[in-house]
Enzyme design. Structure first.
Site, mmCIF file in Angstrom:
data_model
loop_
_atom_site.group_PDB
_atom_site.id
_atom_site.type_symbol
_atom_site.label_atom_id
_atom_site.label_comp_id
_atom_site.label_asym_id
_atom_site.label_seq_id
_atom_site.Cartn_x
_atom_site.Cartn_y
_atom_site.Cartn_z
ATOM 1 N N SER A 228 -8.321 -15.393 -15.601
ATOM 2 C CA SER A 228 -7.892 -15.357 -16.997
ATOM 3 C C SER A 228 -6.380 -15.443 -17.107
ATOM 4 O O SER A 228 -5.840 -16.138 -17.984
ATOM 5 C CB SER A 228 -8.390 -14.066 -17.660
ATOM 6 O OG SER A 228 -7.908 -13.951 -18.970
ATOM 7 N N GLY B 87 -1.070 -0.449 -16.191
ATOM 8 C CA GLY B 87 -1.219 -1.883 -15.966
ATOM 9 C C GLY B 87 -1.276 -2.294 -14.512
ATOM 10 O O GLY B 87 -1.064 -3.468 -14.187
ATOM 11 N N GLU B 88 -1.599 -1.346 -13.617
ATOM 12 C CA GLU B 88 -1.654 -1.704 -12.192
ATOM 13 C C GLU B 88 -2.703 -2.783 -11.933
ATOM 14 O O GLU B 88 -2.512 -3.654 -11.073
ATOM 15 C CB GLU B 88 -1.946 -0.471 -11.340
ATOM 16 C CG GLU B 88 -1.958 -0.774 -9.842
ATOM 17 C CD GLU B 88 -2.153 0.455 -8.977
ATOM 18 O OE1 GLU B 88 -2.546 0.278 -7.800
ATOM 19 O OE2 GLU B 88 -1.925 1.581 -9.462
ATOM 20 N N ARG B 89 -3.802 -2.746 -12.677
ATOM 21 C CA ARG B 89 -4.852 -3.752 -12.506
ATOM 22 C C ARG B 89 -4.314 -5.148 -12.830
ATOM 23 O O ARG B 89 -4.580 -6.105 -12.103
ATOM 24 C CB ARG B 89 -6.037 -3.388 -13.405
ATOM 25 C CG ARG B 89 -7.232 -4.314 -13.294
ATOM 26 C CD ARG B 89 -8.426 -3.672 -13.996
ATOM 27 N NE ARG B 89 -9.504 -4.621 -14.220
ATOM 28 C CZ ARG B 89 -9.672 -5.303 -15.342
ATOM 29 N NH1 ARG B 89 -8.823 -5.132 -16.348
ATOM 30 N NH2 ARG B 89 -10.676 -6.138 -15.473
ATOM 31 N N ARG B 90 -3.545 -5.261 -13.911
ATOM 32 C CA ARG B 90 -2.934 -6.551 -14.264
ATOM 33 C C ARG B 90 -1.933 -7.001 -13.206
ATOM 34 O O ARG B 90 -1.832 -8.188 -12.882
ATOM 35 C CB ARG B 90 -2.232 -6.435 -15.624
ATOM 36 C CG ARG B 90 -3.126 -6.674 -16.824
ATOM 37 C CD ARG B 90 -2.502 -6.137 -18.097
ATOM 38 N NE ARG B 90 -2.612 -4.688 -18.156
ATOM 39 C CZ ARG B 90 -1.821 -3.909 -18.883
ATOM 40 N NH1 ARG B 90 -0.855 -4.445 -19.595
ATOM 41 N NH2 ARG B 90 -1.997 -2.608 -18.893
ATOM 42 N N ASN C 191 -6.845 5.295 -18.062
ATOM 43 C CA ASN C 191 -8.122 5.164 -17.346
ATOM 44 C C ASN C 191 -9.296 5.564 -18.234
ATOM 45 O O ASN C 191 -10.359 4.942 -18.193
ATOM 46 C CB ASN C 191 -8.097 6.029 -16.074
ATOM 47 C CG ASN C 191 -7.270 5.393 -14.980
ATOM 48 O OD1 ASN C 191 -7.142 4.178 -14.916
ATOM 49 N ND2 ASN C 191 -6.675 6.205 -14.129
ATOM 50 N N ARG D 208 -6.845 6.434 -10.715
ATOM 51 C CA ARG D 208 -7.853 5.439 -10.369
ATOM 52 C C ARG D 208 -7.490 4.806 -9.032
ATOM 53 O O ARG D 208 -6.445 4.161 -8.897
ATOM 54 C CB ARG D 208 -7.941 4.372 -11.461
ATOM 55 C CG ARG D 208 -9.170 3.475 -11.336
ATOM 56 C CD ARG D 208 -9.191 2.475 -12.497
ATOM 57 N NE ARG D 208 -10.405 1.693 -12.499
ATOM 58 C CZ ARG D 208 -11.515 2.034 -13.129
ATOM 59 N NH1 ARG D 208 -11.544 3.165 -13.812
ATOM 60 N NH2 ARG D 208 -12.578 1.270 -13.098
#
Length: 302
Positions: free
Chosen positions: A71, A98-101, A133, A57
């Site tokens: 959040s 967890g790259e998004r986090r 993903n 991604r």
């Protein structure tokens, strides 16, 4: 036909990899696939983490990251990130899931993040990244289809293995992967959200799927309307070419069967049917000897 090397990335088992991802997913309930609460091994300074360079991604929408960052500011990071020791720097860790986090945590100005450390090899690392993903709720149908194809092509997983491990029906996987048979222009329309997966599946049997796709967008046609238009165009084409059809001009039912078999076997399948005699042949294409070996095992399975 013997294979020179074993399939890669299957040592730990797909279900075991799934459990690791579920233990560190983005869902608000911190439980693993076995229902056990996921607890971080430790916390790490945010600057000690590195993104996975092979992360499938590539796009992270700013508005979604800002929403997640807000959040995190209010509730913290509920689910730990999954990391592994960085193979290129023993003082750092590489993000597996967890790259998004991690990106949102930087926006929220966190100094440390909770992590679960796993000793994944390169193949397991890529599998986990792909599966994570696929599990995302905002994934578009083409990304989902491509994820399944990667797992099947690169790691030898079958549709049955994937459906069992991921809690999806085999028919769902087959229907999603059929979308990969559509022309590139239509696949882009689905990725961009101009067409739904339902619209795209209806286009599979159309004589001119691109023209019908453009019309569906311009006129905001429903899935049902696209299905009727596709069926009408197929019937018109069949009646107009009655008795004159060349081998390359196949009816809608034959093309649909080809698409189903192609999705089921994860390789191109061609059907040549003689409407007069009722006989025909099926051709299964393969790109290398390893794929041929996979096909032989699949077709000879009890």
């Amino acid at each position: 036909m013997a294979r020179s090397t074993e399939k890669r990335g299957l040592g730990r088992g797909l279900s075991a990899l799934m459990a690791d991802i579920d233990a560190g997913g983005d869902t608000p309930t911190p439980t693993s696939a076995a229902g056990v609460q996921a607890r971080p091994d430790r916390t790490l300074p945010i600057e000690d983490l590195r993104a996975n360079p092979d992360q499938p991604r590539r796009m992270f929408r700013d508005d979604e990251l800002r929403e997640l960052a807000q959040s995190i500011e209010e509730h913290g990071i509920i689910q730990p990130l999954i990391v592994r020791p960085d193979p290129n720097d023993s003082t750092k860790f590489q993000i597996v899931a967890g790259e998004r986090r991690w990106r949102a945590a930087q926006m929220a100005k966190l100094h440390d993040v909770p992590v679960v450390v796993r000793d994944f090899d390169e193949d397991e690392l890529l599998q986990v990244a792909i599966i994570e993903n696929i599990q995302r709720s905002d994934l578009n149908p083409m990304e989902e289809a491509q994820g399944y194809k990667q797992l099947m092509d690169r790691f030898g997983h079958t549709q049955l293995e994937l459906s069992t491990a991921m809690g999806k029906s085999r028919s769902h996987l087959a229907n999603v992967m059929r979308l990969l048979q559509l022309p590139d222009e239509i696949q882009t329309m689905v990725r961009d959200g101009q067409l739904s997966a339902g619209h795209a599946r209806a286009l599979l049997t159309a004589n001119d799927p691109i023209a019908l796709a453009r019309r569906a967008i311009a006129e905001a046609l429903s899935v049902r309307a696209v299905e009727k238009a596709a069926k009408s165009s197929a019937e018109t084409g069949a009646s107009g070419a009655a008795g004159k059809r060349t081998p390359s001009e196949k009816d809608a039912d034959t093309r649909a069967l080809e698409a189903d078999l192609t999705a089921a076997l994860s390789t191109k399948v061609s059907i040549d049917h003689n409407t007069q005699s009722g006989t025909g042949k099926i051709s299964i294409h393969y790109k290398d000897l390893e794929k041929l070996d996979d096909l032989m095992k699949l077709l000879s399975a009890p």
